[in-house]
Design a protein around this motif. Structure first.
Motif, PDB file in Angstrom:
ATOM      1  N   ARG A 290     -28.781 -49.416  -5.684  1.00 31.38           N
ATOM      2  CA  ARG A 290     -29.879 -50.354  -5.967  1.00 31.38           C
ATOM      3  C   ARG A 290     -29.790 -50.882  -7.398  1.00 31.38           C
ATOM      4  O   ARG A 290     -30.022 -52.072  -7.647  1.00 31.38           O
ATOM      5  CB  ARG A 290     -31.221 -49.666  -5.727  1.00 31.38           C
ATOM      6  CG  ARG A 290     -32.438 -50.593  -5.836  1.00 31.38           C
ATOM      7  CD  ARG A 290     -32.416 -51.655  -4.753  1.00 31.38           C
ATOM      8  NE  ARG A 290     -32.548 -51.087  -3.433  1.00 31.38           N
ATOM      9  CZ  ARG A 290     -33.706 -50.978  -2.777  1.00 31.38           C
ATOM     10  NH1 ARG A 290     -34.825 -51.412  -3.318  1.00 31.38           N
ATOM     11  NH2 ARG A 290     -33.727 -50.464  -1.556  1.00 31.38           N
TER      12      ARG A 290
ATOM     13  N   GLU B 213     -36.337 -46.511 -12.669  1.00 29.69           N
ATOM     14  CA  GLU B 213     -37.591 -46.571 -11.914  1.00 29.69           C
ATOM     15  C   GLU B 213     -37.676 -47.829 -11.051  1.00 29.69           C
ATOM     16  O   GLU B 213     -38.193 -47.797  -9.935  1.00 29.69           O
ATOM     17  CB  GLU B 213     -38.785 -46.507 -12.862  1.00 29.69           C
ATOM     18  CG  GLU B 213     -39.049 -45.121 -13.434  1.00 29.69           C
ATOM     19  CD  GLU B 213     -39.331 -44.082 -12.352  1.00 29.69           C
ATOM     20  OE1 GLU B 213     -39.782 -44.451 -11.237  1.00 29.69           O
ATOM     21  OE2 GLU B 213     -39.084 -42.894 -12.607  1.00 29.69           O
ATOM     22  N   ALA B 214     -37.159 -48.943 -11.580  1.00 30.35           N
ATOM     23  CA  ALA B 214     -37.184 -50.184 -10.800  1.00 30.35           C
ATOM     24  C   ALA B 214     -36.342 -50.058  -9.537  1.00 30.35           C
ATOM     25  O   ALA B 214     -36.626 -50.702  -8.525  1.00 30.35           O
ATOM     26  CB  ALA B 214     -36.682 -51.346 -11.652  1.00 30.35           C
ATOM     27  N   ALA B 215     -35.312 -49.218  -9.571  1.00 31.74           N
ATOM     28  CA  ALA B 215     -34.477 -49.000  -8.394  1.00 31.74           C
ATOM     29  C   ALA B 215     -35.062 -47.949  -7.467  1.00 31.74           C
ATOM     30  O   ALA B 215     -35.001 -48.086  -6.241  1.00 31.74           O
ATOM     31  CB  ALA B 215     -33.075 -48.579  -8.834  1.00 31.74           C
ATOM     32  N   ARG B 216     -35.634 -46.888  -8.034  1.00 30.35           N
ATOM     33  CA  ARG B 216     -36.120 -45.782  -7.211  1.00 30.35           C
ATOM     34  C   ARG B 216     -37.407 -46.126  -6.480  1.00 30.35           C
ATOM     35  O   ARG B 216     -37.602 -45.733  -5.316  1.00 30.35           O
ATOM     36  CB  ARG B 216     -36.330 -44.532  -8.067  1.00 30.35           C
ATOM     37  CG  ARG B 216     -36.810 -43.330  -7.246  1.00 30.35           C
ATOM     38  CD  ARG B 216     -36.794 -42.044  -8.041  1.00 30.35           C
ATOM     39  NE  ARG B 216     -37.709 -42.066  -9.175  1.00 30.35           N
ATOM     40  CZ  ARG B 216     -38.052 -40.975  -9.856  1.00 30.35           C
ATOM     41  NH1 ARG B 216     -37.536 -39.800  -9.516  1.00 30.35           N
ATOM     42  NH2 ARG B 216     -38.872 -41.065 -10.896  1.00 30.35           N
ATOM     43  N   ARG B 217     -38.318 -46.855  -7.118  1.00 32.63           N
ATOM     44  CA  ARG B 217     -39.630 -47.124  -6.506  1.00 32.63           C
ATOM     45  C   ARG B 217     -39.544 -47.798  -5.145  1.00 32.63           C
ATOM     46  O   ARG B 217     -40.231 -47.380  -4.204  1.00 32.63           O
ATOM     47  CB  ARG B 217     -40.498 -47.943  -7.471  1.00 32.63           C
ATOM     48  CG  ARG B 217     -41.169 -47.108  -8.554  1.00 32.63           C
ATOM     49  CD  ARG B 217     -42.313 -47.877  -9.199  1.00 32.63           C
ATOM     50  NE  ARG B 217     -41.859 -49.130  -9.774  1.00 32.63           N
ATOM     51  CZ  ARG B 217     -41.476 -49.273 -11.036  1.00 32.63           C
ATOM     52  NH1 ARG B 217     -41.460 -48.222 -11.847  1.00 32.63           N
ATOM     53  NH2 ARG B 217     -41.088 -50.442 -11.494  1.00 32.63           N
ATOM     54  N   PRO B 218     -38.719 -48.854  -4.978  1.00 32.00           N
ATOM     55  CA  PRO B 218     -38.641 -49.469  -3.635  1.00 32.00           C
ATOM     56  C   PRO B 218     -38.103 -48.516  -2.573  1.00 32.00           C
ATOM     57  O   PRO B 218     -38.502 -48.603  -1.400  1.00 32.00           O
ATOM     58  CB  PRO B 218     -37.691 -50.648  -3.858  1.00 32.00           C
ATOM     59  CG  PRO B 218     -37.759 -50.940  -5.313  1.00 32.00           C
ATOM     60  CD  PRO B 218     -37.948 -49.617  -5.970  1.00 32.00           C
ATOM     61  N   ILE B 219     -37.196 -47.629  -2.939  1.00 29.53           N
ATOM     62  CA  ILE B 219     -36.663 -46.661  -1.984  1.00 29.53           C
ATOM     63  C   ILE B 219     -37.766 -45.699  -1.556  1.00 29.53           C
ATOM     64  O   ILE B 219     -37.916 -45.377  -0.365  1.00 29.53           O
ATOM     65  CB  ILE B 219     -35.482 -45.894  -2.596  1.00 29.53           C
ATOM     66  CG1 ILE B 219     -34.363 -46.861  -2.978  1.00 29.53           C
ATOM     67  CG2 ILE B 219     -34.946 -44.844  -1.618  1.00 29.53           C
ATOM     68  CD1 ILE B 219     -33.214 -46.208  -3.734  1.00 29.53           C
ATOM     69  N   GLN B 220     -38.565 -45.257  -2.511  1.00 30.18           N
ATOM     70  CA  GLN B 220     -39.680 -44.368  -2.189  1.00 30.18           C
ATOM     71  C   GLN B 220     -40.714 -45.080  -1.325  1.00 30.18           C
ATOM     72  O   GLN B 220     -41.241 -44.506  -0.370  1.00 30.18           O
ATOM     73  CB  GLN B 220     -40.327 -43.862  -3.486  1.00 30.18           C
ATOM     74  CG  GLN B 220     -39.444 -42.909  -4.291  1.00 30.18           C
ATOM     75  CD  GLN B 220     -40.009 -42.615  -5.664  1.00 30.18           C
ATOM     76  OE1 GLN B 220     -40.482 -43.525  -6.354  1.00 30.18           O
ATOM     77  NE2 GLN B 220     -39.973 -41.358  -6.072  1.00 30.18           N
ATOM     78  N   ALA B 221     -40.997 -46.340  -1.653  1.00 29.84           N
ATOM     79  CA  ALA B 221     -41.977 -47.098  -0.877  1.00 29.84           C
ATOM     80  C   ALA B 221     -41.497 -47.313   0.551  1.00 29.84           C
ATOM     81  O   ALA B 221     -42.289 -47.201   1.504  1.00 29.84           O
ATOM     82  CB  ALA B 221     -42.253 -48.445  -1.559  1.00 29.84           C
ATOM     83  N   ASP B 222     -40.212 -47.607   0.708  1.00 39.00           N
ATOM     84  CA  ASP B 222     -39.652 -47.801   2.046  1.00 39.00           C
ATOM     85  C   ASP B 222     -39.759 -46.511   2.855  1.00 39.00           C
ATOM     86  O   ASP B 222     -40.055 -46.536   4.055  1.00 39.00           O
ATOM     87  CB  ASP B 222     -38.197 -48.246   1.939  1.00 39.00           C
ATOM     88  CG  ASP B 222     -37.556 -48.450   3.309  1.00 39.00           C
ATOM     89  OD1 ASP B 222     -37.987 -49.359   4.032  1.00 39.00           O
ATOM     90  OD2 ASP B 222     -36.622 -47.698   3.648  1.00 39.00           O
ATOM     91  N   ARG B 223     -39.538 -45.385   2.210  1.00 32.48           N
ATOM     92  CA  ARG B 223     -39.647 -44.108   2.909  1.00 32.48           C
ATOM     93  C   ARG B 223     -41.085 -43.872   3.372  1.00 32.48           C
ATOM     94  O   ARG B 223     -41.326 -43.394   4.477  1.00 32.48           O
ATOM     95  CB  ARG B 223     -39.200 -42.965   2.005  1.00 32.48           C
ATOM     96  CG  ARG B 223     -39.326 -41.603   2.685  1.00 32.48           C
ATOM     97  CD  ARG B 223     -38.893 -40.459   1.800  1.00 32.48           C
ATOM     98  NE  ARG B 223     -39.112 -39.215   2.513  1.00 32.48           N
ATOM     99  CZ  ARG B 223     -40.253 -38.555   2.562  1.00 32.48           C
ATOM    100  NH1 ARG B 223     -41.323 -39.058   1.943  1.00 32.48           N
ATOM    101  NH2 ARG B 223     -40.378 -37.427   3.229  1.00 32.48           N
TER     102      ARG B 223
END
Length: 210
Positions: free
Chosen positions: A57, A128-138
């Motif tokens: 990401r 954080e900008a990369a990790r947040r969307p992955i967490q939200a998708d989960r």
């Protein structure tokens, strides 16, 4: 299922020159794949998978910045990771379609973005900008019956599919910038395998053999 001892780590030798092919589609279009092999990555380790997801990401964001903001291009490369369970091989790849005349410049932009990340340029903000969307998708998938049905169906072939699905959230939450930076250095420092697809007519006009 095969054990990890039955999987062999592929040699580090890889093509140094771009692999060039021709296509019979529109003469104005071209495409490229830029692939970083993940030799030795553990496809069963959740930390490895989560780390690579964040790295891909971040690479996607870096490529977009390089192509659009620095070079004024409007292309949108696709970035992803391909890993198989119970294997030690995979690939981090970028796929992009562009105008035929821009292909080399787009590939150069992708490689420049990867070099910057491998040079330890990942900041907490990028992380954080990369990790947040992955967490939200989960979180979205946790509330979707279809996602759970798919996971349960996979459990017949992959015994850890359900437990991994439940544990990946905590693994993502526990990731650090240092882990992601180390992964970027490890996987993006080697030169990638580059494959280019140019229009046949364009090559003939330039006097090159198909």
């Amino acid at each position: 299922p095969p054990t990890r001892a039955q999987h062999l780590v592929a040699p580090e030798a890889r093509p140094k020159a771009p692999i060039e092919v021709v296509h019979e589609g529109p003469t104005s279009r071209a495409a490229a794949q830029i692939r970083w092999p993940l030799y030795g990555a553990d496809g069963d380790d959740l930390e490895t998978l989560a780390t690579l997801a964040v790295v891909s990401r971040i690479l996607e964001m870096a490529v977009m910045e390089e192509t659009r903001q620095r070079r004024g291009m409007t292309y949108a490369p696709l970035v992803g990771v391909e890993m198989r369970p119970r294997s030690d091989q995979g690939v981090l790849l970028v796929v992009v379609e562009s105008a035929a005349a821009d292909l080399d410049a787009v590939v150069a932009a992708v490689r420049d973005a990867a070099r910057r990340l491998a040079a330890e340029e990942i900041t907490p903000q990028m992380f954080e900008a990369a990790r947040r969307p992955i967490q939200a998708d989960r979180e979205v998938r946790l509330s979707d019956n279809g996602s759970w049905a798919l996971t349960l169906s996979q459990s017949s072939r992959e015994p850890t599919a359900l437990s991994d699905s439940l544990a990946i959230g905590a693994t993502l939450d526990a990731l650090t910038v240092a882990q992601v930076q180390a992964a970027a250095v490890r996987w993006l420092t080697p030169e990638p395998i580059v494959a280019l697809a140019r229009p046949a007519a364009g090559l003939k006009e330039a006097g090159e053999a198909p």
